[in-house]
Write a protein that holds these residues in place. Structure first.
Motif, PDB file in Angstrom:
ATOM      1  N   GLU A  34      60.230  41.359  88.566  1.00 56.59           N
ATOM      2  CA  GLU A  34      60.701  41.067  89.913  1.00 56.59           C
ATOM      3  C   GLU A  34      62.211  40.908  89.865  1.00 56.59           C
ATOM      4  N   ALA A  35      62.874  41.310  90.911  1.00 51.60           N
ATOM      5  CA  ALA A  35      64.330  41.206  90.973  1.00 51.60           C
ATOM      6  C   ALA A  35      64.762  39.773  90.691  1.00 51.60           C
ATOM      7  N   GLY A  36      65.706  39.629  89.755  1.00 48.50           N
ATOM      8  CA  GLY A  36      66.262  38.327  89.452  1.00 48.50           C
ATOM      9  C   GLY A  36      65.472  37.508  88.444  1.00 48.50           C
ATOM     10  N   VAL A  37      64.259  37.903  88.097  1.00 47.46           N
ATOM     11  CA  VAL A  37      63.453  37.142  87.144  1.00 47.46           C
ATOM     12  C   VAL A  37      63.847  37.563  85.736  1.00 47.46           C
ATOM     13  N   ASN A  38      64.096  36.599  84.877  1.00 49.08           N
ATOM     14  CA  ASN A  38      64.511  36.852  83.495  1.00 49.08           C
ATOM     15  C   ASN A  38      65.784  37.689  83.412  1.00 49.08           C
ATOM     16  N   GLY A  39      66.589  37.693  84.464  1.00 47.43           N
ATOM     17  CA  GLY A  39      67.824  38.451  84.435  1.00 47.43           C
ATOM     18  C   GLY A  39      67.628  39.944  84.619  1.00 47.43           C
ATOM     19  N   VAL A  40      66.395  40.398  84.662  1.00 44.95           N
ATOM     20  CA  VAL A  40      66.118  41.820  84.813  1.00 44.95           C
ATOM     21  C   VAL A  40      66.378  42.223  86.259  1.00 44.95           C
ATOM     22  N   LEU A  41      67.025  43.334  86.438  1.00 51.69           N
ATOM     23  CA  LEU A  41      67.380  43.870  87.744  1.00 51.69           C
ATOM     24  C   LEU A  41      68.379  42.999  88.489  1.00 51.69           C
ATOM     25  N   ASP A  42      68.969  42.021  87.811  1.00 49.95           N
ATOM     26  CA  ASP A  42      69.970  41.174  88.431  1.00 49.95           C
ATOM     27  C   ASP A  42      71.335  41.793  88.157  1.00 49.95           C
ATOM     28  N   SER A  43      71.871  42.497  89.138  1.00 52.26           N
ATOM     29  CA  SER A  43      73.108  43.251  88.931  1.00 52.26           C
ATOM     30  C   SER A  43      74.330  42.361  88.769  1.00 52.26           C
ATOM     31  N   SER A  44      74.205  41.066  89.012  1.00 52.59           N
ATOM     32  CA  SER A  44      75.351  40.182  88.837  1.00 52.59           C
ATOM     33  C   SER A  44      75.565  39.823  87.367  1.00 52.59           C
ATOM     34  N   LEU A  45      74.562  40.085  86.527  1.00 48.88           N
ATOM     35  CA  LEU A  45      74.688  39.784  85.107  1.00 48.88           C
ATOM     36  C   LEU A  45      75.319  40.957  84.367  1.00 48.88           C
ATOM     37  N   PRO A  46      76.109  40.658  83.328  1.00 47.38           N
ATOM     38  CA  PRO A  46      76.718  41.750  82.560  1.00 47.38           C
ATOM     39  C   PRO A  46      75.650  42.525  81.782  1.00 47.38           C
ATOM     40  N   VAL A  47      75.904  43.809  81.591  1.00 45.37           N
ATOM     41  CA  VAL A  47      75.000  44.643  80.817  1.00 45.37           C
ATOM     42  C   VAL A  47      75.280  44.387  79.340  1.00 45.37           C
ATOM     43  N   LEU A  48      74.217  44.150  78.585  1.00 44.56           N
ATOM     44  CA  LEU A  48      74.361  43.878  77.168  1.00 44.56           C
ATOM     45  C   LEU A  48      74.602  45.169  76.411  1.00 44.56           C
ATOM     46  N   GLU A  49      75.674  45.195  75.642  1.00 44.77           N
ATOM     47  CA  GLU A  49      75.948  46.352  74.786  1.00 44.77           C
ATOM     48  C   GLU A  49      75.273  46.125  73.448  1.00 44.77           C
ATOM     49  N   ILE A 129      50.354  39.467  73.663  1.00 46.47           N
ATOM     50  CA  ILE A 129      50.472  38.682  74.883  1.00 46.47           C
ATOM     51  C   ILE A 129      50.571  37.216  74.487  1.00 46.47           C
ATOM     52  N   LEU A 130      51.712  36.624  74.774  1.00 48.63           N
ATOM     53  CA  LEU A 130      51.985  35.249  74.374  1.00 48.63           C
ATOM     54  C   LEU A 130      51.965  34.279  75.542  1.00 48.63           C
ATOM     55  N   SER A 131      51.937  34.803  76.764  1.00 45.92           N
ATOM     56  CA  SER A 131      51.963  33.961  77.959  1.00 45.92           C
ATOM     57  C   SER A 131      51.265  34.683  79.093  1.00 45.92           C
ATOM     58  N   LYS A 132      50.583  33.925  79.937  1.00 48.57           N
ATOM     59  CA  LYS A 132      49.910  34.563  81.070  1.00 48.57           C
ATOM     60  C   LYS A 132      50.916  35.124  82.077  1.00 48.57           C
ATOM     61  N   GLN A 134      53.761  36.650  81.084  1.00 48.11           N
ATOM     62  CA  GLN A 134      54.567  37.630  80.356  1.00 48.11           C
ATOM     63  C   GLN A 134      54.544  38.995  81.033  1.00 48.11           C
ATOM     64  N   ILE A 135      55.717  39.599  81.156  1.00 49.19           N
ATOM     65  CA  ILE A 135      55.825  40.967  81.635  1.00 49.19           C
ATOM     66  C   ILE A 135      55.813  41.864  80.397  1.00 49.19           C
TER      67      ILE A 135
END
Length: 152
Positions: A34-49, A129-132, A134-135
């Motif tokens: 989902e947008a913003g969850v775990n930093g995924v798809l959150d465009s305000s965060l820097p892209v990790l090189e 699967i470590l958490s219910k 977990q994506i």
């Protein structure tokens, strides 16, 4: 606060990614971020090189200390790195790619003979699967230890 961890209870016999794709099915919800969850798809965060480690520099007295420090830093900050100048040739990798392609072309029944067991990453399957909550990664894997030989 609830503990969402439950490694063995959440193991599923869900369809493999290949089966879902072959049947033109919609991927299960456990593969969607989902947008913003775990930093995924959150465009305000820097892209990790991903750090690049020149493996040939690890054996040179004049450059090894610097490259070892880069490697240490990469593993601490990123948990991964890209290796260059590692000496692994295409002629070595070509047969591995061929066998891998052949394995994943097997019918599901054949691949399932090599399924990983609960609580171990080794074998054919997908994410542990470590958490219910977990994506999961959109991937099927074949993971086998090759070294040391006594652990194959």
């Amino acid at each position: 606060m609830a503990d969402n961890r439950c490694p063995t209870k959440l193991e599923s016999k869900s369809k493999s990614v290949q089966e879902v794709v072959r049947n033109s099915e919609e991927p299960p919800g456990k593969y969607f971020y989902e947008a913003g969850v775990n930093g995924v798809l959150d465009s305000s965060l820097p892209v990790l090189e991903i750090p690049v480690i020149d493996t040939s520099r690890l054996t040179s007295p004049s450059t090894s200390r610097e490259e070892v420090e880069k490697l240490r830093s990469a593993l601490i900050s990123c948990d991964c790195f890209m290796s260059i100048n590692h000496g692994v040739t295409g002629s070595f990798l070509d047969p591995i790619r061929l066998v891998t392609t052949q394995f994943f072309a097997f019918p599901m029944e054949e691949k399932m003979k090599y399924s990983r067991e609960v609580d171990t990453p080794e074998g054919y399957g997908n994410d542990l699967i470590l958490s219910k909550d977990q994506i999961l990664d959109w991937t099927d894997r074949l993971y086998h230890k090759v070294s040391p030989e006594d652990q194959r």
